[in-house]
Design an enzyme around this catalytic site. Structure first.
Site, PDB file in Angstrom:
ATOM      1  N   HIS A  57       1.208  -1.305   0.147  1.00  0.00           N
ATOM      2  CA  HIS A  57      -0.109   0.239  -0.220  1.00  0.00           C
ATOM      3  C   HIS A  57       1.050   1.105   0.058  1.00  0.00           C
ATOM      4  O   HIS A  57       0.309   2.010  -0.991  1.00  0.00           O
ATOM      5  CB  HIS A  57      -1.025   0.382   1.290  1.00  0.00           C
ATOM      6  CG  HIS A  57      -1.482   1.254   1.598  1.00  0.00           C
ATOM      7  ND1 HIS A  57      -3.215   1.296   1.513  1.00  0.00           N
ATOM      8  CD2 HIS A  57      -1.635   2.470   1.762  1.00  0.00           C
ATOM      9  CE1 HIS A  57      -3.598   2.877   1.730  1.00  0.00           C
ATOM     10  NE2 HIS A  57      -2.893   3.375   1.834  1.00  0.00           N
ATOM     11  N   GLU A  58       2.188   0.776   1.149  1.00  0.00           N
ATOM     12  CA  GLU A  58       2.912   2.126   0.724  1.00  0.00           C
ATOM     13  C   GLU A  58       4.028   2.099  -0.375  1.00  0.00           C
ATOM     14  O   GLU A  58       3.692   4.110  -0.521  1.00  0.00           O
ATOM     15  CB  GLU A  58       3.519   2.464   1.874  1.00  0.00           C
ATOM     16  CG  GLU A  58       2.982   2.000   3.721  1.00  0.00           C
ATOM     17  CD  GLU A  58       2.189   3.223   3.644  1.00  0.00           C
ATOM     18  OE1 GLU A  58       2.555   4.312   3.456  1.00  0.00           O
ATOM     19  OE2 GLU A  58       1.183   3.159   4.638  1.00  0.00           O
ATOM     20  N   HIS A  61       1.971   4.202  -2.663  1.00  0.00           N
ATOM     21  CA  HIS A  61       1.826   5.579  -2.996  1.00  0.00           C
ATOM     22  C   HIS A  61       3.041   6.105  -3.481  1.00  0.00           C
ATOM     23  O   HIS A  61       3.344   7.543  -3.865  1.00  0.00           O
ATOM     24  CB  HIS A  61       1.664   6.917  -1.333  1.00  0.00           C
ATOM     25  CG  HIS A  61       0.236   5.807  -0.613  1.00  0.00           C
ATOM     26  ND1 HIS A  61      -0.760   6.887  -0.497  1.00  0.00           N
ATOM     27  CD2 HIS A  61       0.177   5.576   1.002  1.00  0.00           C
ATOM     28  CE1 HIS A  61      -1.936   6.769  -0.790  1.00  0.00           C
ATOM     29  NE2 HIS A  61      -1.081   6.327   0.894  1.00  0.00           N
ATOM     30  N   ASP A 154      -4.791   9.232   4.118  1.00  0.00           N
ATOM     31  CA  ASP A 154      -5.588   9.268   2.207  1.00  0.00           C
ATOM     32  C   ASP A 154      -6.794   9.511   1.865  1.00  0.00           C
ATOM     33  O   ASP A 154      -7.019  10.358   1.489  1.00  0.00           O
ATOM     34  CB  ASP A 154      -5.749   7.794   1.874  1.00  0.00           C
ATOM     35  CG  ASP A 154      -3.998   6.909   1.983  1.00  0.00           C
ATOM     36  OD1 ASP A 154      -3.398   7.791   1.872  1.00  0.00           O
ATOM     37  OD2 ASP A 154      -3.574   5.743   2.098  1.00  0.00           O
TER      38      ASP A 154
END
Ligand code: ZN
Length: 288
Positions: A57-58, A61, A154
């Site tokens: 997930h990171e 980004h 987010d």
């Protein structure tokens, strides 16, 4: 600080904080309670899947940030989730929107992939299907939880990026940070009621980070406006460099009840009360 590098992806160091290693058995215990399996091993496997998912997930980004020519210092995995530390804030609200959306999109994608895998392997052993389904569910919750408008997570960033062209960066950040703090208080109360330490830690983190980022934007806007002296204005407080543009993705493994924490809190509460009761009795006996 107190973190171990486990590798590099796209030149971004991936680090594990020591507290994650300390809390891992507790997290594994909670997940195996959620899964309803006796063996702690499945809890550990699912916890591994969860933190790999948080890392991806990171990374979502980070990859979009890199494409906007924003360097990523590191990805840090903590018990409360992951942090992708960007070197600077994106100037353009569209860039911020895309960077913020990338994480939840990765989590939605992983949820679908693991759910499909569980379907495809439906002939396989029951524990494997359960594990795949649990990882799919955790990714779905990771996506949904991060999309809540709790700045600086987010959803809060997406909210600010949407407000910025309408209200300007400072006012947009003020409203997003205030909403984020309100949600952090709600999380905190919810965590206290359930006796969930991780939820309380996430709430404290969001509350403090929201305020820190608002002060940072305030500071930068004033610097940009020059050093005009206005005695009626609050002095801008220079923020911590470490607070620069952080995204956090708390792990959603706490959806089930956690009797161990609640019981622990209840027992501590009773102990404290007993100490006071004893003191009071003692005092009553001594006073004439
Ligand atoms: Zn995120």
């Amino acid at each position: 600080m107190y973190s171990y590098s486990i590798g590099q992806i796209y030149g971004i160091p991936i680090k594990i904080h020591i507290t994650l290693l300390i809390f891992l058995p507790i997290i594994a215990l909670q997940i195996s309670a959620v899964m309803g399996v006796g063996s702690l091993m499945w809890g550990f496997l699912a916890a591994f899947g969860l933190f790999a998912s948080v890392g991806l997930h990171e990374l979502g980004h980070s990859v979009v940030a890199l494409s906007k020519r924003i360097r990523v210092r590191e990805i840090l995995l903590l018990p409360i989730g992951g942090l992708a530390q960007l070197e600077r804030m994106p100037e353009n609200p569209d860039d911020e929107m895309q960077i913020a959306l990338a994480g939840p999109i990765v989590s939605f994608g992983l949820a679908i992939v693991f759910w499909l895998l569980a379907m495809l392997l439906s002939w396989g052993p029951a524990w494997l299907i359960l594990l795949l389904r649990v990882i799919a569910a955790m990714n779905l919750m990771l996506a949904l939880f991060n999309l809540l408008p709790s700045f600086p997570m987010d959803g809060g960033r997406i909210f600010r990026a949407w407000l910025t062209p309408r209200l300007g960066l400072l006012e947009a950040t003020r409203i997003a940070a205030r909403t984020g703090r309100g949600m952090a208080i709600a999380f905190g109360i919810w965590g206290l009621l359930r006796g969930s330490l991780i939820t309380i830690a996430v709430a404290v983190f969001i509350y403090m980070a929201a305020g820190a980022e608002y002060r940072m934007v305030q500071f930068r806007e004033r610097m940009r406006g020059g050093f005009s002296f206005d005695p009626f204005q609050q002095p801008a407080v220079a923020p911590d460099e470490e607070d620069d543009n952080i995204t956090v993705s708390p792990p959603p493994y706490e959806r089930a009840q956690e009797p161990q924490w609640r019981d622990w809190l209840k027992r501590s509460n009773q102990k404290v009360r007993k100490v006071f009761d004893d003191l009071f009795d003692d005092w009553n006996r001594r006073s004439p």
